[in-house]
Design a protein around this motif. Structure first.
Motif, PDB file in Angstrom:
ATOM      1  N   ALA A  32     -44.979 -26.760  20.239  1.00  0.00           N
ATOM      2  CA  ALA A  32     -45.582 -25.967  20.808  1.00  0.00           C
ATOM      3  C   ALA A  32     -44.816 -25.895  22.819  1.00  0.00           C
ATOM      4  N   SER A  33     -45.019 -25.336  23.511  1.00  0.00           N
ATOM      5  CA  SER A  33     -43.603 -25.961  24.363  1.00  0.00           C
ATOM      6  C   SER A  33     -44.356 -26.998  25.503  1.00  0.00           C
ATOM      7  N   ALA A  34     -43.404 -27.728  25.868  1.00  0.00           N
ATOM      8  CA  ALA A  34     -43.715 -28.477  27.052  1.00  0.00           C
ATOM      9  C   ALA A  34     -44.236 -28.057  28.353  1.00  0.00           C
ATOM     10  N   ILE A  35     -45.296 -28.571  28.525  1.00  0.00           N
ATOM     11  CA  ILE A  35     -45.943 -28.466  30.270  1.00  0.00           C
ATOM     12  C   ILE A  35     -44.695 -29.254  31.134  1.00  0.00           C
ATOM     13  N   LEU A  36     -44.169 -30.560  30.368  1.00  0.00           N
ATOM     14  CA  LEU A  36     -44.857 -31.727  31.513  1.00  0.00           C
ATOM     15  C   LEU A  36     -43.953 -33.028  30.693  1.00  0.00           C
ATOM     16  N   PHE A  37     -42.876 -33.333  31.565  1.00  0.00           N
ATOM     17  CA  PHE A  37     -42.037 -34.447  30.928  1.00  0.00           C
ATOM     18  C   PHE A  37     -41.830 -35.919  31.821  1.00  0.00           C
ATOM     19  N   GLN A  38     -42.874 -37.051  31.368  1.00  0.00           N
ATOM     20  CA  GLN A  38     -43.733 -37.829  31.517  1.00  0.00           C
ATOM     21  C   GLN A  38     -42.320 -38.936  31.560  1.00  0.00           C
ATOM     22  N   ARG A  39     -41.567 -39.160  32.719  1.00  0.00           N
ATOM     23  CA  ARG A  39     -39.552 -39.882  32.712  1.00  0.00           C
ATOM     24  C   ARG A  39     -39.944 -41.794  31.953  1.00  0.00           C
ATOM     25  N   TYR A  40     -41.725 -42.088  32.527  1.00  0.00           N
ATOM     26  CA  TYR A  40     -41.844 -43.570  31.787  1.00  0.00           C
ATOM     27  C   TYR A  40     -42.141 -43.855  30.284  1.00  0.00           C
ATOM     28  N   SER A  41     -42.157 -42.425  29.404  1.00  0.00           N
ATOM     29  CA  SER A  41     -42.356 -42.582  28.497  1.00  0.00           C
ATOM     30  C   SER A  41     -41.631 -41.933  27.605  1.00  0.00           C
ATOM     31  N   GLY A  42     -41.171 -40.727  28.445  1.00  0.00           N
ATOM     32  CA  GLY A  42     -39.650 -40.682  27.720  1.00  0.00           C
ATOM     33  C   GLY A  42     -39.770 -39.200  26.597  1.00  0.00           C
ATOM     34  N   LEU A  43     -41.774 -38.846  27.148  1.00  0.00           N
ATOM     35  CA  LEU A  43     -42.144 -37.831  26.465  1.00  0.00           C
ATOM     36  C   LEU A  43     -42.200 -36.503  27.135  1.00  0.00           C
TER      37      LEU A  43
END
Ligand SMILES: [Zn+2]
Ligand SMILES: [Zn+2]
Length: 297
Positions: A8-19
């Motif tokens: 699916a399309s991502a809605i968020l980039f978590q900088r601290y997890s790299g995900l």
């Protein structure tokens, strides 16, 4: 951009997890962090949840209701009316909508009825006074409903700021009191959102359609906290994970602390827990009565 866990399309980039995460993987990530905290706390019997009507407490109540009501934990939402005209009425309306949706028992008490004071009348440091009185009233209410623990909506940003402020002030006693086990007269605090960043709490509330009040209180939370918040946001941007490290670091220090970090007596006036002769709320009320209260309002 695709989700790192599915197609699916991502809605968020978590900088601290790299995900990169899609809606459903983001939701389960938030819930996983909350579950981990709740499991650690071993909640049984009656749980009181402090409900302000803002995003943090609304998410706390909603997720805990999903997690714990099936396990026979009795949930009671408790709200405090501080006496802030306009702001508090709207927040309590959001709270009322949420408790009705979830079918949860709800108790509301006001500073006026318990302390004879409205925050509207306080001229000097209203935010500090409000914090002290709110903590005290929430503890009294939690005891009154027979709760074994009191859950609050403090998120990762709140916790990291508080930890850092206490380090910078050198106030180690207060630092060690942040995460205390149950004490005589003091209901155990649990903070299920402790590892969820503030922005993610807001996004979660919006995605799940949880009724929240977005108004900001007109009394500012103090210059020092705002400076620490900006400093931590800046560090987090350049060194993702800084806020987590701060909060986890304190958890580790507490594990290593063998002596009981503080002794509690009883307030000689109101019998609530106190470090000194009088509890903080009695001290603050005494000062208000003698100097500060604006009686013209
Ligand atoms: Zn996904
Ligand atoms: Zn007292």
């Amino acid at each position: 951009m695709k989700c790192d866990k599915c197609s699916a399309s991502a809605i968020l980039f978590q900088r601290y997890s790299g995900l990169h995460l899609c809606t459903s993987h983001f939701i389960s990530d938030v819930e996983k962090k909350i579950k981990r905290e709740v499991r650690k706390e071993k909640i049984e019997g009656t749980l009181a949840i402090a409900l302000s009507g803002g995003k943090d407490s609304a998410v706390t109540l909603s997720v805990l209701n999903d997690l714990l009501s099936r396990r026979g934990v009795d949930m009671i939402a408790i709200s405090v009316d501080e006496g802030i005209t306009g702001y508090r009425e709207r927040a309590l309306e959001s709270a009322a909508t949420l408790v009705a949706e979830l079918g949860i028992r709800w108790e509301v008490a006001s500073f006026e009825q318990y302390f004879g004071v409205r925050i509207d009348q306080v001229n000097e440091r209203p935010c500090t006074v409000c914090g002290i009185l709110r903590r005290s009233l929430l503890n009294r209410l939690a005891k009154a409903v027979g709760a074994s623990a009191l859950a609050t909506g403090h998120n990762l940003d709140d916790e990291a700021q508080t930890v850092q402020m206490n380090y910078l002030r050198g106030d180690i006693d207060r630092l060690l009191r942040l995460d205390h086990p149950a004490k005589e007269g003091l209901v155990r605090r649990v903070k299920p959102l402790k590892y969820v960043p503030e922005k993610e709490v807001a996004l979660y509330a919006i995605l799940k359609g949880i009724p929240i009040n977005l108004d900001e209180c007109r009394f500012s939370a103090g210059v020092f906290r705002a400076e620490v918040r900006d400093m931590l946001n800046d560090l987090e941007l350049r060194h993702p994970g800084t806020k987590y490290s701060l909060v986890r670091g304190l958890g580790r220090i507490l594990q290593l602390t063998t002596r009981s970090p503080f002794e509690l007596g009883q307030c000689t006036r109101c019998k609530e827990p106190a470090v000194r002769t009088f509890c903080q709320s009695c001290e603050v009320l005494e000062k208000l009565r003698s100097t500060d209260l604006d009686r013209t309002i």
